[in-house]
Design a protein around this motif. Structure first.
Motif, short mmCIF file in Angstrom:
data_model
loop_
_atom_site.label_atom_id
_atom_site.label_comp_id
_atom_site.label_asym_id
_atom_site.label_seq_id
_atom_site.Cartn_x
_atom_site.Cartn_y
_atom_site.Cartn_z
N ARG A 62 0.82 -1.20 0.00
CA ARG A 62 0.00 0.00 0.00
C ARG A 62 0.86 1.27 0.00
O ARG A 62 0.51 2.26 -0.62
CB ARG A 62 -0.91 -0.01 1.23
CG ARG A 62 -1.88 1.16 1.33
CD ARG A 62 -2.61 1.15 2.66
NE ARG A 62 -1.71 1.38 3.77
CZ ARG A 62 -1.33 2.58 4.21
NH1 ARG A 62 -1.78 3.66 3.61
NH2 ARG A 62 -0.52 2.70 5.24
N THR A 63 2.00 1.21 0.68
CA THR A 63 2.86 2.39 0.82
C THR A 63 4.06 2.37 -0.13
O THR A 63 4.90 3.26 -0.07
CB THR A 63 3.37 2.51 2.27
OG1 THR A 63 4.09 1.31 2.62
CG2 THR A 63 2.22 2.68 3.24
N TYR A 64 4.14 1.35 -0.97
CA TYR A 64 5.28 1.21 -1.89
C TYR A 64 5.35 2.41 -2.84
O TYR A 64 4.35 2.81 -3.44
CB TYR A 64 5.11 -0.08 -2.70
CG TYR A 64 6.13 -0.28 -3.79
CD1 TYR A 64 7.40 -0.78 -3.49
CD2 TYR A 64 5.83 0.00 -5.12
CE1 TYR A 64 8.34 -0.98 -4.49
CE2 TYR A 64 6.76 -0.20 -6.13
CZ TYR A 64 8.02 -0.69 -5.80
OH TYR A 64 8.95 -0.89 -6.80
N ASP A 65 6.56 2.99 -2.97
CA ASP A 65 6.72 4.15 -3.87
C ASP A 65 7.91 3.98 -4.81
O ASP A 65 8.48 4.94 -5.30
CB ASP A 65 6.87 5.44 -3.07
CG ASP A 65 8.11 5.44 -2.17
OD1 ASP A 65 8.80 4.40 -2.11
OD2 ASP A 65 8.39 6.48 -1.53
N GLY A 66 8.27 2.72 -5.10
CA GLY A 66 9.38 2.44 -6.01
C GLY A 66 8.91 2.36 -7.45
O GLY A 66 7.80 2.80 -7.79
N GLY A 68 7.40 1.08 -10.98
CA GLY A 68 6.19 0.32 -11.26
C GLY A 68 6.49 -1.16 -11.45
O GLY A 68 7.62 -1.55 -11.75
N PRO A 245 -2.88 2.12 -3.66
CA PRO A 245 -2.03 3.18 -3.12
C PRO A 245 -1.64 4.18 -4.19
O PRO A 245 -1.50 3.83 -5.34
CB PRO A 245 -0.81 2.40 -2.60
CG PRO A 245 -0.84 1.08 -3.29
CD PRO A 245 -2.28 0.80 -3.59
#
Length: 245
Positions: A62-66, A68, A245
């Motif tokens: 949900r918090t992954y920001d790496g 795609g 997210p």
């Protein structure tokens, strides 16, 4: 193609081991990225650990920001969270338990699972039942080893072979490695036992690649339909909007 592989525990060394197994199975154009939860159990070995692990993995995605990704592989054998992650993300989600069992069903009439502690058997049996592949399972057999004990190669080998004999006696024609920490051992043990041995990590990676190549992902008609927008409380003082997210 980019595949994200999530460890079900916080042990980074195990994540690295799982990623090595995933990369060995992946095609030359597939990139594998391993993710380790920031919180949760050091090793998932029971009902409580499993539920905590599921929440930690979903929070991680949900918090992954790496970069795609095209698919998610859940590398926790028999662990909870599979259905929740399928609702959470847009890409295909492949669980190593379900993947290994499906491939085993293509190789023999009945399969057996060799896993870690005896207390894990109930979770695995329930996971196989929920996935619709329990009918072909001859037995789920324990080695008596904890997840973090698998680094002792000689002890693991002896315990696995003894458990494999029990699974064969129960009618298994194919064996499934019942822990992501066993990945990479399937070839050696398959040769020793004279029967197919399926590694869930490799099976899940190949199935994920196939789903992406075919342009298929989780159905949004019915069970995994998007919930109505609403506020979801994820932790004390922390809120997030529902959905992806």
């Amino acid at each position: 193609m980019r595949i994200v592989v999530t460890n079900c525990n916080t042990t980074r060394e195990m994540t690295e081991e799982i990623v090595r197994g995933a990369r060995a199975a992946a095609g030359p154009t597939t990139t594998v990225t391993g993710l380790t939860p920031a919180w949760g159990p050091e090793s998932a070995e029971g009902w409580l650990d499993s539920h905590l692990s599921a929440a930690a993995v979903m929070d991680l995605l949900r918090t992954y920001d790496g970069p795609g990704y095209d698919a998610v592989v859940l590398a926790g054998f028999g662990e909870h969270g599979r259905e929740g992650v399928r609702e959470l993300v847009e890409v295909p989600v492949v669980d190593i338990t379900e993947a290994a069992a499906h491939l085993a069903c293509l190789l023999g009439r009945r399969y057996g699972v060799v896993t870690t502690l005896d207390r894990s058997r109930g979770q695995i049996e329930d996971s196989l039942e929920l996935a619709g592949v329990a009918r072909n399972c001859a037995a789920v057999v324990s080695t008596g080893l904890g997840v973090l004990d698998l680094g002792d190669a000689e002890r693991t080998r002896a315990a696995f072979l003894a458990a494999a004999d029990r699974a064969k006696a129960a009618g298994a024609e194919v064996l499934v490695l019942g822990c992501a920490g066993m990945t990479g051992l399937q070839r050696e043990w398959g040769q020793r036992l004279g029967m197919p041995v399926v590694d869930g990590v490799g099976a899940a990676v190949k199935l994920a690649e196939s789903l992406v190549a075919l342009g298929l992902t989780t159905s949004r008609s019915g069970s995994y339909a998007r919930p109505l927008p609403k506020r979801r409380v994820w932790g004390a003082g922390q809120e997030a909007a529902g959905g992806v997210p």
